[in-house]
Write a protein that holds these residues in place. Structure first.
Motif: not given
Length: 217
Positions: A145-149, A157-159
């Protein structure tokens, strides 16, 4: 309840359960109107991860910047998936118990759009909106759920998040495809706006990852 037949035109998209399939899934929901461009960006990112030279000798910074664009597009796809689920629930709210907390999650698409241009932020995703919603559901099921905050997220962090989806356990693909399939007929049953052709993602066995980008659609 009387069964209600539903029919529609669809394009099948094969999703092998490997890093190529992960890239194909991500490219499809990131920018449905130009999937090959997304595949090229992810192919170059794959090359960087593997210590290989990207096509056209793109620099590492160019590749990472392009991958950051994919990440931002995926964040929007997650948001679109949320709008879809909320609108679907809103259309079926009459079937919910008045005390069901899910009623608080339901809302019309117009409220989610909040004045944004429907032609640019919603319509391009119609062929894959059910899969964008399935992707969002998968993030919850797999503790991502923390992805694509929202907000400012460092490129590093994106990578890392893209790397996880591309190279870690590809079990997430089955979760995402299953969740998307479960949402496939909802727009038809609820009278929501439909695309001319829907894309249906079909899991296949892993195969060679040397398939050229032109065949990824």
């Amino acid at each position: 309840m009387v069964p209600k037949p539903v029919s529609f035109t669809a394009n099948l998209v094969a999703i092998p359960q490997n890093s190529e399939g992960a890239a194909r899934y991500l490219a499809q929901i990131a920018k449905p109107t130009n999937v090959p461009a997304g595949m090229k960006k992810l192919r170059d990112l794959h090359a960087i991860f593997e210590g290989e030279v990207p096509w056209n000798n793109r620099s590492r910074d160019q590749v990472l910047s392009a991958a950051s664009t994919i990440w931002l597009q995926l964040r929007h796809a997650v948001q679109v998936g949320d709008w879809f689920d909320r609108a679907s629930l809103y259309h079926s709210r009459a079937d919910l118990d008045p005390n069901d907390p899910a009623r608080e999650y339901a809302r019309p698409l117009s409220v989610s759009l909040a004045g944004r241009d429907k032609k640019t932020v919603w319509k391009p995703f119609l062929p894959v909106v059910h899969m964008a919603a399935g992707f969002r559901s998968m993030l919850s099921k797999t503790s991502r759920l923390r992805f694509f905050a929202e907000g400012s997220v460092p490129r590093s962090v994106q990578i890392d998040e893209l790397r996880t989806l591309l190279f870690d356990d590809h079990e997430w693909l089955s979760h995402a495809v299953e969740a998307g399939e479960a949402r496939l007929v909802i727009p038809r049953l609820m009278g929501m706006q439909l695309p001319a052709e829907t894309r249906i993602f079909v899991l296949t066995e892993a195969f060679s990852q040397e398939t050229p980008p032109g065949s990824q659609i």
